[in-house]
Design an enzyme around this catalytic site. Structure first.
Site, mmCIF file in Angstrom:
data_model
loop_
_atom_site.group_PDB
_atom_site.id
_atom_site.type_symbol
_atom_site.label_atom_id
_atom_site.label_comp_id
_atom_site.label_asym_id
_atom_site.label_seq_id
_atom_site.Cartn_x
_atom_site.Cartn_y
_atom_site.Cartn_z
ATOM 1 N N TRP A 99 44.439 41.749 39.418
ATOM 2 C CA TRP A 99 43.474 42.130 38.371
ATOM 3 C C TRP A 99 44.127 43.057 37.368
ATOM 4 C CZ3 TRP A 99 40.045 38.678 38.269
ATOM 5 C CH2 TRP A 99 39.472 38.165 39.449
ATOM 6 N N ASP A 166 39.277 50.252 35.949
ATOM 7 C CA ASP A 166 38.519 49.132 36.499
ATOM 8 C C ASP A 166 38.086 49.567 37.902
ATOM 9 O OD1 ASP A 166 37.636 46.824 37.748
ATOM 10 O OD2 ASP A 166 39.411 45.612 37.248
ATOM 11 N N LYS A 190 30.503 43.172 43.384
ATOM 12 C CA LYS A 190 31.175 43.601 44.604
ATOM 13 C C LYS A 190 30.320 44.602 45.379
ATOM 14 C CE LYS A 190 34.711 41.172 43.182
ATOM 15 N NZ LYS A 190 35.641 41.567 42.158
HETATM 16 C C1 LIG Z 1 36.499 40.869 41.032
HETATM 17 C C2 LIG Z 1 37.316 41.761 40.198
HETATM 18 C C3 LIG Z 1 37.519 41.550 38.827
HETATM 19 C C4 LIG Z 1 36.987 40.336 38.108
HETATM 20 O O1 LIG Z 1 35.643 40.465 37.865
HETATM 21 P P1 LIG Z 1 34.817 39.362 37.068
HETATM 22 O O2 LIG Z 1 33.489 40.030 36.915
HETATM 23 O O3 LIG Z 1 34.802 38.126 37.896
HETATM 24 O O4 LIG Z 1 35.484 39.135 35.747
HETATM 25 C C5 LIG Z 1 38.256 42.476 38.117
HETATM 26 N N1 LIG Z 1 38.781 43.551 38.723
HETATM 27 C C6 LIG Z 1 38.621 43.788 40.033
HETATM 28 C C7 LIG Z 1 39.221 45.004 40.647
HETATM 29 C C8 LIG Z 1 37.880 42.907 40.814
HETATM 30 O O5 LIG Z 1 37.714 43.128 42.127
#
Ligand SMILES: *Cc1c(COP(=O)(O)O)cnc(C)c1O
Length: 356
Positions: A99, A166, A190
């Site tokens: 990511w 993030d 998540k």
């Molecule tokens: C799942 C995830 C993403 C991607 O998220 P989307 O909403 O599917 O774009 C980005 N960063 C991390 C750390 C993730 O776990």
């Protein structure tokens, strides 16, 4: 048989969230209508949005001067919205996984990107510690929890440039000092809500500093000014997010969650370390995620991988197959996962060990 949900995302949600969402799908806030069919401008939904924003701020102790946004597009859209709004010339990125790499790649279209450090040399199984962030970077981007590799930056970093994170997979798992960040974002699927909504926490006076043209939807100021209602927000996921936020508040907030999360993770890591069949992929305890716990078969038992997966599945363990880039197993232990489920997984690991 009881199912234990270890999926990495979308993932387990509190029963409270699922029940209340199901009820609102049939009859939303006493309107006699489904939450699926009411205007986002109705007073009932405006109240949902307002309460979600306020609870989000309360639970994370978000200081004055920050705004909480609920947007579409997923965390992946933030990978380019961040540089669009913040990069003038140069940005720094810490590369701790897939990511983080994707975020870094998107930023390259907007200026000079400095990868300050990367843990790719060991398949992202650790968090780099020795690096320097250029003092002239417009911001430093980190991924606090690496969902795929099971590493986590568990402390809020002190850096001299604006910090952007993030936090898709560890938001609300621990207390966060929001004042150390200029922006925090994440996909909600998540640890908060069903997929479809992305949260953003942004320091408002940091916005508006770039000269490039910002399309209306890409400009964070649009969403700050319109309270995430410039266009139609993801109504149902926001409703569900509100339920999880209420559940968090009713259960002691992030401090209480953190305690339980640390205990759940310790229980599983202890078993992985002890059990002769398995080994962890993240060796440094400091870097071990409390949300996504990765492990593989010990070398001499590698041919038992499929057998263990089948055995665990037959015992109700769902979603423990590791990501293809790590292999083995990954147990996600998000807030809503009860301690009982971790105990059940540990029991299954012990039972499997006894047979071999
Ligand atoms: C799942 C995830 C993403 C991607 O998220 P989307 O909403 O599917 O774009 C980005 N960063 C991390 C750390 C993730 O776990």
């Amino acid at each position: 048989m009881k199912k234990h949900n270890f999926y990495a995302g979308p993932s387990i949600l509190p029963e409270y969230t699922i029940k209340n969402t199901a009820e609102a799908v049939l009859n939303f806030a006493g309107t006699g209508l489904s939450v699926l069919e009411v205007s986002h401008r109705s007073k009932e939904f405006v109240a949902v949005m307002d309460e979600a924003r306020q609870l989000f701020k309360d639970l994370l102790n978000i200081p004055e001067g920050y705004e909480v946004l609920f947007l579409g597009g997923g965390a992946s859209t933030q990978f380019y919205m961040v540089p669009f709004n913040f990069m003038k010339k140069k940005a720094a990125y810490l590369n701790t996984g897939a990511w983080a790499s994707k975020a870094l790649k998107e930023a390259k279209g907007f200026g000079e990107v400095v990868e300050v450090a990367s843990s790719k040399d060991k398949n992202y199984s650790y968090i780099p510690k020795d690096y320097e962030v250029p003092s002239d970077a417009d911001y430093f981007h980190i991924t606090t929890n690496n969902t795929i590799y099971g590493t986590e930056i568990k402390k809020d970093l002190d850096v001299d440039v604006p910090l952007i994170a993030d936090m898709s997979s560890d938001i609300f798992s621990r207390p966060v000092d929001v004042s150390k960040y200029t922006l925090i974002y994440g996909g909600a699927q998540k640890n908060l809500a069903p997929s479809g909504v992305t949260f953003v926490i942004v320091k408002v006076d940091a916005l508006g500093d770039v000269e490039r043209h910002l399309p209306t939807m890409i400009d964070y100021r649009t969403h700050v000014e319109k309270g995430s209602m410039f266009n139609t927000p993801p109504v149902l996921p926001v409703y569900s997010a509100l339920q999880t936020l209420k559940w968090l508040k009713n259960n002691g907030g992030v401090e209480a969650m953190h305690k339980v999360n640390v205990a759940k993770a310790a229980m599983l890591y202890d078993e992985i370390d002890r059990n002769k069949l398995f080994k962890p992929t993240v060796l440094d305890e400091e870097d071990r995620s409390i949300m996504n716990i990765c492990f593989v078969m010990n070398d001499e038992y590698s041919d038992l991988e499929k057998d263990f997966l089948d055995f665990a599945t037959s015992k109700g363990m769902i979603g423990i197959k590791g990501h293809r880039s790590v292999g083995g197993f990954r147990a996600s232990t998000y807030n809503a996962l009860p301690t009982e489920s971790v105990k059940a997984l540990v029991d299954v690991m012990k039972e499997f060990e006894a047979k071999h």
